[in-house]
Scaffold this motif. Structure first.
Motif, short mmCIF file in Angstrom:
data_model
loop_
_atom_site.label_atom_id
_atom_site.label_comp_id
_atom_site.label_asym_id
_atom_site.label_seq_id
_atom_site.Cartn_x
_atom_site.Cartn_y
_atom_site.Cartn_z
N HIS A 195 30.40 68.39 62.82
CA HIS A 195 31.58 68.17 61.98
C HIS A 195 32.34 69.47 61.72
O HIS A 195 33.57 69.47 61.61
N GLN A 243 34.87 70.17 64.31
CA GLN A 243 36.06 69.30 64.32
C GLN A 243 37.25 69.92 63.58
O GLN A 243 38.34 69.35 63.57
N PRO A 262 30.60 66.19 55.85
CA PRO A 262 32.03 66.40 56.16
C PRO A 262 32.90 66.53 54.91
O PRO A 262 33.90 67.25 54.94
N ASP A 303 37.54 54.30 53.92
CA ASP A 303 37.32 54.82 55.26
C ASP A 303 37.62 53.75 56.31
O ASP A 303 38.33 53.99 57.29
N SER A 359 30.89 54.06 68.39
CA SER A 359 30.16 55.21 68.91
C SER A 359 29.40 54.74 70.15
O SER A 359 28.85 53.63 70.18
N THR A 381 26.43 63.14 65.51
CA THR A 381 27.59 62.26 65.33
C THR A 381 27.44 61.45 64.04
O THR A 381 26.35 61.35 63.48
N ASN A 382 28.53 60.87 63.60
CA ASN A 382 28.52 60.15 62.34
C ASN A 382 28.15 58.69 62.55
O ASN A 382 28.61 58.07 63.51
N SER A 392 38.77 54.36 63.65
CA SER A 392 37.78 55.35 64.10
C SER A 392 36.60 55.33 63.14
O SER A 392 36.71 54.89 61.99
N ASN A 407 34.84 60.85 60.32
CA ASN A 407 34.80 62.18 60.91
C ASN A 407 35.40 63.15 59.91
O ASN A 407 35.76 62.76 58.78
N LEU A 408 35.51 64.41 60.28
CA LEU A 408 36.03 65.40 59.33
C LEU A 408 37.43 65.04 58.84
O LEU A 408 37.74 65.19 57.66
N ASP A 409 38.27 64.55 59.75
CA ASP A 409 39.64 64.19 59.36
C ASP A 409 39.69 63.07 58.33
O ASP A 409 40.70 62.91 57.63
N SER A 410 38.61 62.28 58.24
CA SER A 410 38.59 61.20 57.26
C SER A 410 38.69 61.73 55.83
O SER A 410 39.12 61.01 54.92
#
Length: 421
Positions: A80, A83, A129, A214, A330, A348-349, A362, A365-368
Motif C-alpha cells: 500500500h 501505491q 492504508p 468503500d 482480486s 494485497t487488500n 475497485s 486500496n490507498l486511494d480509497s
C-alpha cells in the motif's frame, strides 16, 4: 439462474435497518446500547475499549501469532505504501497551470466483522492504508461477544496499527453510530469494511445521510477457473476456504474439463467432513455451483458477467484469461496462489466488491482513503490568452456573469497595458 447469488433483496431487510438508523439518530448512545442488548445479548456500561483491556490483550496473544501478524503487517504496508503517487502538474496553455494532489479523508470508520469468525486480518487491510494516507481520526467498531468483550487478537491488531478509538459495537447500530455520531462514538466521513447483509444495507443507507462507503461488500464469494493443469485437491480446498466464511457465502467452479469437475466434486466431499466449520461450509456449498463450459470464450464471458469478488485462475493458457478479464475484485494465479494468501499476508487488500459489484467497483486500496483535489493558477498572460475561449463558451450557454468574470479582468489588464504599467 446459474449466476444468481444467495442474497436477500434490499427490500427484505431495509425496514429493520431504517428502524435502527432512526432510533440511533434520535437517541444516540441509548439506542446503541439497546440494540447491542437486543442483537448481541450483552449489556455494556460503555462501548469504548480502555487502555487496560488493550494491555491485557497484548499479554494474552501467543508470540507465534504476533510474529505472523507482524509479517502480514509488513507485506500489506509495503504494497500500500507503493501505491502513493506524486502530484500531477501541467501547464495546459501559456500562463495556465493546473495540478492535482491527493489529500486524506480526515475521519474514517472501520467496521470489523465478528460473529463466528472475528476477522482481525481486516484491521490490517483497513487501518494500514488509512494510516499511510494520513487520516486524522480512525474509528473502529466491532461486535462484542456474549461476555461483552472483543477478542484479544482484535485489540492487539488494532493497537499495533495505532488505533485508539475502539468500540464494542456491531451490526446496523455500529454503522448508524458512525453515520450520525453519538456522545461516545464520533461521526465519520467514510465507512469501510465488510459485513453481513444487514451491515451491507446499513452502509448503503449511510450514503443517504452524507457518509461515503468503500463499496457494497456483502457475503464472501470465490470463483475458480480451472482446467486439467489444476490440482483437484487444491481447487477443492480453495472452494471450501471461502465456503466456511458463512452460510450465505458462495463458491463457483468454472471448468472446460469434465474430468476435473468430477474430481473436484469428490475432493470437496472428502475434505468437507474434516473441517471444524463443516456445517457452515456445507450450507454455503448448497448455494454454490460447479459449471462446465465447452470452450474458453464462453467461460470468460460467464466469468465477466458474474464479476467475482475473488477469482482464482489455474489454466495452461492463463495469459488468455488474464488479458480478457474485465471484472474481478482480486485475481490469484496458478496452482500455488491460494485465495487465503490474499486474505492474510501476501500484501494485497482483501476488502473487495461482492455480489457482482466488481463490474464497477475497485477493492479497497490507498486511494480509497484519499480524495483528489484540483488546483489552478492563471497569470495575467494566461487570462488574456484563454479569456476569449471562456467568454465565447459562457455566452453560448447563456451565462453572462460567467463571461463578465473574465471580461472585467481582461479590461483591467488592457488599461494597465495602455498606461504602461
Amino acid at each position: 439462474d446459474i449466476l444468481s447469488r444467495p442474497t436477500f433483496t434490499v427490500g427484505d431487510i431495509e425496514d429493520t435497518v431504517n428502524e435502527v438508523f432512526l432510533s440511533v439518530r434520535k437517541k444516540g448512545d441509548d439506542a446503541v446500547k439497546e440494540y447491542t442488548e437486543k442483537f448481541d445479548r450483552v449489556s455494556l456500561a460503555s462501548p469504548l475499549v480502555g487502555e487496560k483491556e488493550i494491555g491485557e490483550a497484548e499479554q494474552a496473544i501467543d508470540e507465534g501469532l504476533k510474529r505472523a501478524i507482524g509479517r502480514a503487517y509488513d507485506n500489506i504496508y509495503k504494497f500500500h505504501e507503493a501505491q502513493k503517487t506524486p502530484p500531477v502538474k501541467v501547464e495546459t496553455s501559456p500562463g495556465v497551470v493546473c495540478w492535482q494532489q491527493k489529500r486524506p479523508i480526515q475521519k474514517v470508520g472501520l467496521y470489523i466483522p465478528g460473529g463466528t469468525a472475528p476477522l482481525f486480518s481486516t484491521i490490517l487491510m483497513l487501518a494500514i492504508p488509512a494510516k499511510i494516507a494520513g487520516c486524522d481520526e480512525i474509528v473502529l467498531c466491532s461486535p462484542p461477544d456474549k461476555n461483552g468483550n472483543l477478542p484479544p487478537v482484535v485489540l492487539y491488531t488494532a493497537s499495533l496499527c495505532g488505533i485508539d478509538k475502539i468500540y464494542k459495537v456491531g451490526g446496523i447500530q455500529a454503522v448508524a453510530a458512525m453515520t450520525f455520531g453519538t456522545p461516545t462514538i464520533p461521526r465519520v466521513y467514510k465507512i469501510f469494511g465488510p459485513g453481513n447483509q444487514y451491515v451491507t444495507v446499513a452502509k448503503q443507507l449511510a450514503t443517504k445521510y452524507g457518509v461515503a462507503i468503500d463499496m457494497p461488500a456483502g457475503p464472501s464469494e470465490l470463483l475458480v477457473m480451472a482446467d486439467d493443469s489444476a490440482l483437484p485437491s487444491f481447487v477443492a480446498a480453495d472452494l471450501l476456504s471461502q465456503a466456511e466464511h458463512g452460510t450465505d457465502s458462495q463458491v463457483v467452479l468454472v471448468t472446460t474439463s469434465r474430468s476435473l469437475l468430477t474430481k473436484v466434486e469428490e475432493e470437496v466431499t472428502s475434505q468437507l467432513d474434516a473441517l471444524p466449520r463443516k456445517e457452515i461450509a456445507r450450507k454455503a456449498i448448497g448455494n454454490s455451483r460447479l459449471i462446465y463450459m465447452s470452450d474458453r470464450d464462453a467461460a470468460i464471458d460467464l466469468i465477466n458477467t458474474y464479476g467475482p469478488e475473488h477469482y482464482i485462475l489455474c489454466t495452461d493458457d492463463e495469459e488468455y484469461y488474464l488479458e480478457k478479464t474485465a471484472n474481478a475484485g482480486s485475481v490469484f494465479i496458478g496452482n500455488y496462489t491460494p485465495e487465503s494468501a490474499g486474505d492474510y499476508a501476501s500484501g494485497t487488500n482483501h476488502t473487495l466488491p461482492t455480489n457482482g459489484y466488481a463490474r464497477q467497483y475497485s477493492g479497497v486500496n490507498l486511494d480509497s482513503f484519499t480524495k483528489s483535489i484540483t488546483f489552478q493558477k492563471i497569470s495575467e498572460e494566461g487570462i488574456m490568452d484563454l479569456g476569449e475561449t471562456i467568454e465565447i463558451m459562457a455566452e453560448a450557454e447563456g451565462l453572462q456573469a460567467h463571461r463578465n468574470a473574465v471580461t472585467l479582468r481582461k479590461e483591467l489588464l488592457k488599461q494597465k497595458l495602455q498606461k504602461g504599467e
